[in-house]
Design an enzyme around this catalytic site. Sequence first.
Site, PDB file in Angstrom:
ATOM      1  N   ASP A  47       0.822  -1.228   0.000  1.00  0.00           N
ATOM      2  CA  ASP A  47       0.000   0.000   0.000  1.00  0.00           C
ATOM      3  C   ASP A  47       0.850   1.269   0.000  1.00  0.00           C
ATOM      4  O   ASP A  47       0.444   2.309   0.512  1.00  0.00           O
ATOM      5  CB  ASP A  47      -0.953   0.032   1.214  1.00  0.00           C
ATOM      6  CG  ASP A  47      -1.745  -1.245   1.361  1.00  0.00           C
ATOM      7  OD1 ASP A  47      -2.389  -1.645   0.380  1.00  0.00           O
ATOM      8  OD2 ASP A  47      -1.704  -1.854   2.446  1.00  0.00           O
TER       9      ASP A  47
ATOM     10  N   LYS B  42       2.420   2.365  -5.242  1.00  0.00           N
ATOM     11  CA  LYS B  42       3.186   1.944  -6.421  1.00  0.00           C
ATOM     12  C   LYS B  42       2.457   2.235  -7.726  1.00  0.00           C
ATOM     13  O   LYS B  42       3.085   2.590  -8.728  1.00  0.00           O
ATOM     14  CB  LYS B  42       3.478   0.435  -6.330  1.00  0.00           C
ATOM     15  CG  LYS B  42       4.369   0.055  -5.159  1.00  0.00           C
ATOM     16  CD  LYS B  42       4.613  -1.433  -5.098  1.00  0.00           C
ATOM     17  CE  LYS B  42       3.408  -2.238  -4.693  1.00  0.00           C
ATOM     18  NZ  LYS B  42       2.935  -1.980  -3.313  1.00  0.00           N
TER      19      LYS B  42
ATOM     20  N   GLY C 165      -3.891  -4.331  -4.932  1.00  0.00           N
ATOM     21  CA  GLY C 165      -4.719  -3.258  -5.463  1.00  0.00           C
ATOM     22  C   GLY C 165      -3.914  -2.010  -5.734  1.00  0.00           C
ATOM     23  O   GLY C 165      -3.192  -1.529  -4.857  1.00  0.00           O
TER      24      GLY C 165
END
Length: 440
Positions: A14, A17, A41
């Site tokens: 998280d 990126k 995600g």
Amino acid sequence: MAKNVVVVGTQWGDEGKGKIVDWLTDNAQGVVRFQGGHNAGHTLVVGQGAAQREYKLNLVPSGIVRAGVNCYIGNGVVLDIGHLFSEIDGLEAGGIEVTSRLKVSPGCPVILPYHSELDKAREARKSAGARIGTTGKGIGPAYEDKVARRGLRVYDLFNPERFAGKLAEVMEYHNFVLTRYFGAPAVDYQAVLDQAMSQAGRLKPMVTDVSAAIYDANHAGHNLLFEGAQGSLLDIDHGTYPFVTSSNCVAGQAAAGAGVGPSSLHYVLGITKAYCTRVGGGPFPSELESETEGTPGFQMFDKGREIGTVTRRKRRCGWFDAAALRRSARINGLTGLCITKLDVLDGLSTLEICTGYKLDGQVIDMLPIGADEVARCEPIYETLPGWSDNTFGVKRWEALPVNARAYLDRIEQLCQVPIDIVSTGPERDETILKRHPFMA
């Protein structure tokens, strides 16, 4: 001469990126995803005002929103084909052409319905303190089948008789475990077979020898980005085991997970949040209480919008951990850092940086290996002054508040890796560039 850049997360995932890969794709002709699955995600924000669009990606590489950029899913990725199709449909409904630019390795292990059922059954059986925090999407069981040499891969889909035989054998084993050990319902063989066969035709035009395609692209002079998922401290070998993901998240996996030689990887960019977060279980030495409004932990959670892209779970928040980043820097061979979400710290009067730990009566300066040792670590903090000025959207290093620059300089000194990029917002142009990875 073509240049290849690897982008990895240096914390517990998280780190932001997706935005950086999208931004760097301005200088690349292709983006390669080399590990993980749809448990990852990446959120991209493109455009401004009424034209602004937000894209949430799980399997499709972040470069897909750039016209003309080819995207590759390497053999190191475990593939849920139904989820891939849903993602493609959503992107193409928004006007982004995907199918002709997406190349899928025939060597990708396939995630099938029994993998997710096993994932959920295992997690449900564990006591609360022992739960990994899995997404329940079947990632771990699919990698387990791969290593046990009983998994099905994309190329098996195109030989229906062989696929049906392999599927029957592996499902007999997994249904025995589901029903006799976990007391869960069996998964229907015919339904799984029919679904897989119905997906094969649509997938086939995208299936490409990704290793060969990458080689050809480089020899044609094309720059490529290699995009990792999760973060280095969740790596199956180097993370806080067993509270880790099921794949290697470090830069070295770019070679194995895409089918290129290590000498073809020229620069490794570590994406690093200006504070730390973690989702799910596992030790977190610099964690802060984030329920009480007005505390630094609450500001990180609230202002940073720290909700998991995939799980929708609250992220745990804490001070920046330089000792953990030292571990990441070494195992990844980082060339440079990109610091994200600096603006979340705006307004805090003082900041803390974890510079090391007390472990069993001794002082250490780097995160140990394994969850048991990390759980016993007591953080050692260094205090720095905060800043009151706004850093959101700042585009020049000189325009940052003096104390913000001092904070970043101290991170650079402690981790011994240069900060080449600072992200000051979710949009592409909200970025400070000190040194460009493709031009370094």
